[in-house]
Motif scaffolding. Sequence first.
Motif, mmCIF file in Angstrom:
data_model
loop_
_atom_site.group_PDB
_atom_site.id
_atom_site.type_symbol
_atom_site.label_atom_id
_atom_site.label_comp_id
_atom_site.label_asym_id
_atom_site.label_seq_id
_atom_site.Cartn_x
_atom_site.Cartn_y
_atom_site.Cartn_z
ATOM 1 N N LEU A 156 98.978 38.889 11.640
ATOM 2 C CA LEU A 156 98.354 39.903 10.788
ATOM 3 C C LEU A 156 97.428 39.265 9.757
ATOM 4 O O LEU A 156 96.317 39.754 9.515
ATOM 5 C CB LEU A 156 99.430 40.738 10.090
ATOM 6 C CG LEU A 156 100.340 41.583 10.981
ATOM 7 C CD1 LEU A 156 101.383 42.295 10.136
ATOM 8 C CD2 LEU A 156 99.546 42.565 11.810
ATOM 9 N N ARG A 157 97.882 38.180 9.151
ATOM 10 C CA ARG A 157 97.059 37.506 8.132
ATOM 11 C C ARG A 157 95.770 36.980 8.749
ATOM 12 O O ARG A 157 94.689 37.122 8.175
ATOM 13 C CB ARG A 157 97.856 36.371 7.484
ATOM 14 C CG ARG A 157 97.082 35.535 6.468
ATOM 15 C CD ARG A 157 96.752 36.347 5.212
ATOM 16 N NE ARG A 157 95.871 35.655 4.302
ATOM 17 C CZ ARG A 157 96.249 35.088 3.168
ATOM 18 N NH1 ARG A 157 97.516 35.106 2.797
ATOM 19 N NH2 ARG A 157 95.374 34.502 2.382
ATOM 20 N N GLU A 158 95.867 36.380 9.921
ATOM 21 C CA GLU A 158 94.666 35.857 10.568
ATOM 22 C C GLU A 158 93.662 36.985 10.842
ATOM 23 O O GLU A 158 92.456 36.800 10.700
ATOM 24 C CB GLU A 158 95.024 35.138 11.863
ATOM 25 C CG GLU A 158 93.832 34.456 12.500
ATOM 26 C CD GLU A 158 94.185 33.649 13.743
ATOM 27 O OE1 GLU A 158 93.261 33.056 14.320
ATOM 28 O OE2 GLU A 158 95.362 33.601 14.127
ATOM 29 N N ALA A 159 94.165 38.164 11.210
ATOM 30 C CA ALA A 159 93.280 39.293 11.476
ATOM 31 C C ALA A 159 92.640 39.828 10.184
ATOM 32 O O ALA A 159 91.567 40.420 10.241
ATOM 33 C CB ALA A 159 94.048 40.411 12.173
ATOM 34 N N ILE A 160 93.261 39.602 9.037
ATOM 35 C CA ILE A 160 92.719 40.086 7.765
ATOM 36 C C ILE A 160 91.614 39.174 7.243
ATOM 37 O O ILE A 160 90.531 39.614 6.898
ATOM 38 C CB ILE A 160 93.844 40.243 6.707
ATOM 39 C CG1 ILE A 160 94.740 41.420 7.102
ATOM 40 C CG2 ILE A 160 93.265 40.437 5.312
ATOM 41 C CD1 ILE A 160 96.007 41.537 6.258
ATOM 42 N N ASP A 161 91.914 37.878 7.172
ATOM 43 C CA ASP A 161 90.929 36.982 6.540
ATOM 44 C C ASP A 161 90.762 35.634 7.236
ATOM 45 O O ASP A 161 90.138 34.723 6.696
ATOM 46 C CB ASP A 161 91.265 36.769 5.064
ATOM 47 C CG ASP A 161 92.584 36.055 4.823
ATOM 48 O OD1 ASP A 161 93.243 35.629 5.797
ATOM 49 O OD2 ASP A 161 92.974 35.925 3.648
ATOM 50 N N GLY A 162 91.342 35.494 8.416
ATOM 51 C CA GLY A 162 91.180 34.258 9.168
ATOM 52 C C GLY A 162 92.144 33.153 8.797
ATOM 53 O O GLY A 162 92.188 32.119 9.461
ATOM 54 N N ALA A 163 92.924 33.358 7.738
ATOM 55 C CA ALA A 163 93.871 32.324 7.311
ATOM 56 C C ALA A 163 94.992 32.203 8.332
ATOM 57 O O ALA A 163 95.451 33.197 8.900
ATOM 58 C CB ALA A 163 94.446 32.660 5.940
ATOM 59 N N LYS A 164 95.436 30.968 8.558
ATOM 60 C CA LYS A 164 96.540 30.695 9.481
ATOM 61 C C LYS A 164 97.606 29.906 8.731
ATOM 62 O O LYS A 164 97.332 28.859 8.177
ATOM 63 C CB LYS A 164 96.068 29.875 10.675
ATOM 64 C CG LYS A 164 95.060 30.566 11.546
ATOM 65 C CD LYS A 164 94.654 29.651 12.690
ATOM 66 C CE LYS A 164 93.529 30.248 13.493
ATOM 67 N NZ LYS A 164 93.121 29.352 14.573
ATOM 68 N N THR A 165 98.805 30.427 8.753
ATOM 69 C CA THR A 165 99.914 29.761 8.078
ATOM 70 C C THR A 165 100.532 28.692 8.975
ATOM 71 O O THR A 165 100.901 27.630 8.519
ATOM 72 C CB THR A 165 101.008 30.772 7.705
ATOM 73 O OG1 THR A 165 100.409 31.795 6.924
ATOM 74 C CG2 THR A 165 102.121 30.125 6.906
ATOM 75 N N MET A 166 100.665 29.003 10.252
ATOM 76 C CA MET A 166 101.409 28.134 11.145
ATOM 77 C C MET A 166 100.559 27.520 12.245
ATOM 78 O O MET A 166 101.092 26.976 13.196
ATOM 79 C CB MET A 166 102.560 28.917 11.779
ATOM 80 C CG MET A 166 103.581 29.394 10.783
ATOM 81 S SD MET A 166 104.901 30.269 11.598
ATOM 82 C CE MET A 166 104.818 31.823 10.776
ATOM 83 N N GLY A 167 99.260 27.608 12.141
ATOM 84 C CA GLY A 167 98.476 27.084 13.250
ATOM 85 C C GLY A 167 97.194 26.448 12.853
ATOM 86 O O GLY A 167 96.747 26.336 11.796
#
Length: 167
Positions: A156-167
Amino acid sequence: MTSTTQLTGERADLLQALRQHRGFLLRTVDGLTDEQAATRSTVSELCLGGLVKHVAGVEERWMRFAVGGAQEMQRVAVDWAGQFRMAPGETLAGLVERFRAVADQTDELVGTLDLDAAHPLPEEPWFEAGATWTVRRVLLHVIAETSQHAGHADILREAIDGAKTMG
């Protein structure tokens, strides 16, 4: 999310795994606005704030089960649809604060509960009829649930602003 009790062995391992996955979820929502946290960034009903709310609620309910069984777990009604959304007036900061409070309560309980104590599961269609879970099994379930939703949050975060927590 710190405990004043120094745990060792199995309890320390279980709690460390749970803390790791809680940390993934919290890192995923770090820096978001309330509007971003409430955004449904996929076709799913899920939003990041809702996931934080849901994971806190799940952990809280399962720890009530660990202490007092199905009756205690079901003592508080669940808003099945609303638990995945941010309600009007809810803020990400408030949801994270509740998440941390629930985590602190669990961390303390892990040091006091008998991991072999068992309770019959609630009578629900998604549980095996007549099955019981130990406190240990409850903790493993909470770890799995937290981990699974931390992965959802990353997408969900990646779809919002491109940020990736685990990748």
